[in-house]
Design a protein around this motif. Structure first.
Motif, mmCIF file in Angstrom:
data_model
loop_
_atom_site.group_PDB
_atom_site.id
_atom_site.type_symbol
_atom_site.label_atom_id
_atom_site.label_comp_id
_atom_site.label_asym_id
_atom_site.label_seq_id
_atom_site.Cartn_x
_atom_site.Cartn_y
_atom_site.Cartn_z
ATOM 1 N N ALA A 60 -5.460 1.758 9.988
ATOM 2 C CA ALA A 60 -6.811 1.457 10.488
ATOM 3 C C ALA A 60 -7.639 0.756 9.400
ATOM 4 C CB ALA A 60 -7.495 2.741 10.940
ATOM 5 N N GLU A 61 -7.446 1.238 8.163
ATOM 6 C CA GLU A 61 -8.197 0.654 7.036
ATOM 7 C C GLU A 61 -7.823 -0.836 6.825
ATOM 8 O OE1 GLU A 61 -7.495 3.072 3.480
ATOM 9 O OE2 GLU A 61 -7.505 1.206 2.318
ATOM 10 N N LYS A 77 -1.813 6.555 9.946
ATOM 11 C CA LYS A 77 -2.762 5.979 10.924
ATOM 12 C C LYS A 77 -4.028 5.510 10.216
ATOM 13 C CE LYS A 77 -1.307 8.214 15.176
ATOM 14 N NZ LYS A 77 -1.544 9.274 16.164
ATOM 15 N N ASP A 78 -4.510 6.338 9.288
ATOM 16 C CA ASP A 78 -5.744 5.977 8.567
ATOM 17 C C ASP A 78 -5.547 4.709 7.752
ATOM 18 O OD1 ASP A 78 -6.895 8.189 9.635
ATOM 19 O OD2 ASP A 78 -6.908 9.394 7.785
ATOM 20 N N LYS A 79 -4.412 4.631 7.080
ATOM 21 C CA LYS A 79 -4.155 3.446 6.235
ATOM 22 C C LYS A 79 -4.059 2.198 7.105
ATOM 23 C CE LYS A 79 -3.540 3.220 2.216
ATOM 24 N NZ LYS A 79 -4.632 2.950 1.248
ATOM 25 N N HIS A 81 0.844 -1.205 0.000
ATOM 26 C CA HIS A 81 0.000 0.000 0.000
ATOM 27 C C HIS A 81 0.878 1.255 0.000
ATOM 28 C CE1 HIS A 81 -3.238 -2.722 1.441
ATOM 29 N NE2 HIS A 81 -2.224 -3.303 2.072
ATOM 30 N N THR A 126 5.216 7.154 15.218
ATOM 31 C CA THR A 126 3.884 6.641 14.874
ATOM 32 C C THR A 126 3.942 5.122 14.650
ATOM 33 O OG1 THR A 126 3.401 8.768 13.857
ATOM 34 C CG2 THR A 126 1.905 6.965 13.320
ATOM 35 N N ILE A 141 0.866 5.680 0.779
ATOM 36 C CA ILE A 141 0.212 6.907 1.251
ATOM 37 C C ILE A 141 0.922 8.100 0.604
ATOM 38 C CG2 ILE A 141 -0.603 5.945 3.458
ATOM 39 C CD1 ILE A 141 1.821 7.349 4.810
ATOM 40 N N ARG A 158 -0.349 15.719 8.564
ATOM 41 C CA ARG A 158 -1.109 15.010 7.516
ATOM 42 C C ARG A 158 -0.501 13.644 7.205
ATOM 43 N NH1 ARG A 158 -2.638 19.963 5.527
ATOM 44 N NH2 ARG A 158 -0.700 20.290 4.387
ATOM 45 N N ALA A 195 -1.356 11.311 10.042
ATOM 46 C CA ALA A 195 -2.771 10.930 9.950
ATOM 47 C C ALA A 195 -2.978 9.944 8.803
ATOM 48 C CB ALA A 195 -3.636 12.179 9.750
ATOM 49 N N ALA A 196 -2.282 10.166 7.682
ATOM 50 C CA ALA A 196 -2.435 9.260 6.524
ATOM 51 C C ALA A 196 -1.966 7.848 6.885
ATOM 52 C CB ALA A 196 -1.649 9.794 5.336
#
Ligand code: PLP
Length: 459
Positions: free
Chosen positions: A209-210, A205-207, A177, A244, A179, A199, A202-203
């Motif tokens: 989480a996804e 963390k979001d990835k 993947h 992170t 980001i 950003r 956050a990107a």
């Protein structure tokens, strides 16, 4: 042999890396004949200042006799020793120990490869093995940055975030993947580094989480994205991403294939932010391109978990015939000595400010949109409109024209396909050579602007 017959032989038989094969057949090869210091000579006798250190690798310059002698002496004494069956050679052992000493934190364990792609590939295999033997077999997904470059092995090419390496090669695979990269010049808030860092965090963390944190094994990044067009993230970015990863329980892999060995100032790019990754890949400057070698370094924790988690008595099935090659290791030891004891690293640090300032002064040129650098690694992004940050349209063939004019002016740099000029001069450059690089590049920009089609396209 006459130059023309060499060009014919090349056209008929030699496949060149990352190139349009038909485009190369049409253009023909430029044969480089010899090198001394920061200069190359081509087959037609032209002298060129190599401001790209070959391919970001000849950090000590060409023609270093002590490196040649170290290789020759090792070749005469023991040209090859396998690392299989518990055999080893002194240069490989000493180089591993020296790297462990010089690398950040507890990166104490070294697996030698032949270059960067197989260092990344080895890291990916180790990460999978690590997940399996630590009882988390579902933890296999890997995240990296858009436009990042992590080599072109069959698996590593999917971690790479550049479309040319994916197209028709069926990568990325489902476990790979990407980001968005931190790209200050083209970011929504170029003057707000904290927002850019936030950003990216956050990107990631979001990835994660996804995908599901329990399924993500690692995050890969270059401290500065080289092949993306030398994208320099804001200071603090690397540390924030490292922290992170720790928080998310995923391994942090720093790919220092370009940024290692003084390219950005300190020996490793991670040192700018006091970051210790879980794994680090390196190549290029390790032997300064004098012979092929790369490495992946493992932290104490990763190494121990693999060593102790492996089924009792069974081999960890990863190995190359030339891992720890004694000639390359002898070269690596001598090159490290040049960096640390003969002042090459210090020289790179000393000339870097003039290089950075010299390029920064080109920001006013009508074709220049952005100048970014750290140490002796720099990118100059060309645009046809400063206000609109408009990339040069493909039909202007700006990169080809830039490289050709540079060559005419006796300067080699990297003209990336999207209009960025990349620079990575040898760390051994004198102040005069740095001045010459900047002057020849400025003339090259002026010459390109003199081409009517280009002048007409510029705002
Ligand atoms: N990783 C990075 C960051 C690189 O820049 C490169 C090559 O440029 C590689 C990996 C691949 O290294 P190699 O070309 O030695 O296989």
């Amino acid at each position: 042999m006459r130059i023309n017959s060499l060009i014919e032989l090349d056209r008929d038989h030699l496949i060149h890396p990352v190139t349009s094969w038909t485009g190369h057949e049409h253009r023909g090869v430029t044969v480089i004949e010899s090198g001394q210091g920061v200069y190359l000579k081509d087959r037609e006798g032209r002298t060129l200042l190599d401001a790209f250190s070959g391919l970001w690798c000849v950090n000590v310059g060409y023609g270093r006799q002590s490196v040649v002698e170290a290789a020759a002496a090792q070749m005469a004494k023991l040209p090859y020793a396998t690392g299989y069956f518990h055999f080893g050679s002194e240069p490989a052992i000493r180089l591993a120990a020296r790297l462990a000493e010089l690398a950040p934190g507890d990166l104490n364990h070294v697996y030698f490869t032949l270059g960067g792609s197989d260092a990344v590939d080895s890291a990916l295999r180790f990460i999978r093995y690590h997940a399996n033997v630590t009882g988390r077999p579902e933890k296999k997904h890997v995240i990296a940055l858009d436009r990042g470059y992590h080599g072109s092995s069959s698996t590593g090419a999917g971690v790479t975030g550049l479309p040319a390496f994916h197209q028709n090669f069926d990568v990325p695979v489902a476990t790979q993947h990407h980001i968005a990269a931190p790209y200050p010049y083209r970011d929504a808030t170029p003057d707000d580094p904290a927002a850019i860092i936030a950003r990216s965090v956050a990107a990631l963390k979001d990835k994660v989480a996804e995908i599901g944190a329990e399924r993500v094994a690692a995050f890969f990044c270059e401290p500065i994205q080289g092949s993306a067009g030398v994208i320099v993230p804001p200071r603090g970015w690397l540390k924030a991403m490292r922290e992170t990863c720790r928080e998310l329980d995923i391994l942090f892999v720093a790919d220092e294939v370009i940024t290692g060995f003084g390219r950005t100032g300190p020996l490793f790019g991670c040192e700018h932010e006091d970051v210790t990754p879980d794994l680090m890949t390196m190549a290029k400057g390790l032997t300064a391109g004098y012979s092929p070698m790369g490495a992946v370094l493992l932290s104490e924790g990763v190494y121990r978990a693999m060593a102790d988690g492996a089924p009792k008595g069974s081999a960890i099935g990863h190995g190359f015939t030339y891992s720890g090659h004694p000639v390359s290791a002898a070269v690596g030891l001598e090159v490290l000595r040049l960096y640390t004891e003969e002042g090459v690293l210090a020289n790179g640090q000393a000339v870097a400010p003039a290089f950075e300032q010299g390029l920064a002064a080109l920001a006013d040129h009508p074709l220049v949109g952005d100048v970014r650098s750290r140490g002796l690694l720099a990118g100059v992004e060309l645009v046809v409109s400063k206000a609109g940050k408009t990339k040069p349209p493909a039909d202007l063939r700006l990169p080809d024209r830039l490289a050709a004019k540079g060559y005419e002016n006796g300067l080699i740099f990297r003209a990336f396909a999207d209009g960025v000029a990349g620079f990575a001069p040898p760390l051994s450059c004198t102040p005069e050579e740095i001045e010459l690089i900047v002057a020849r590049f400025k003339k090259t920009l002026d010459d390109v602007l003199d081409i009517k089609e280009i002048r007409d396209a510029v705002d």
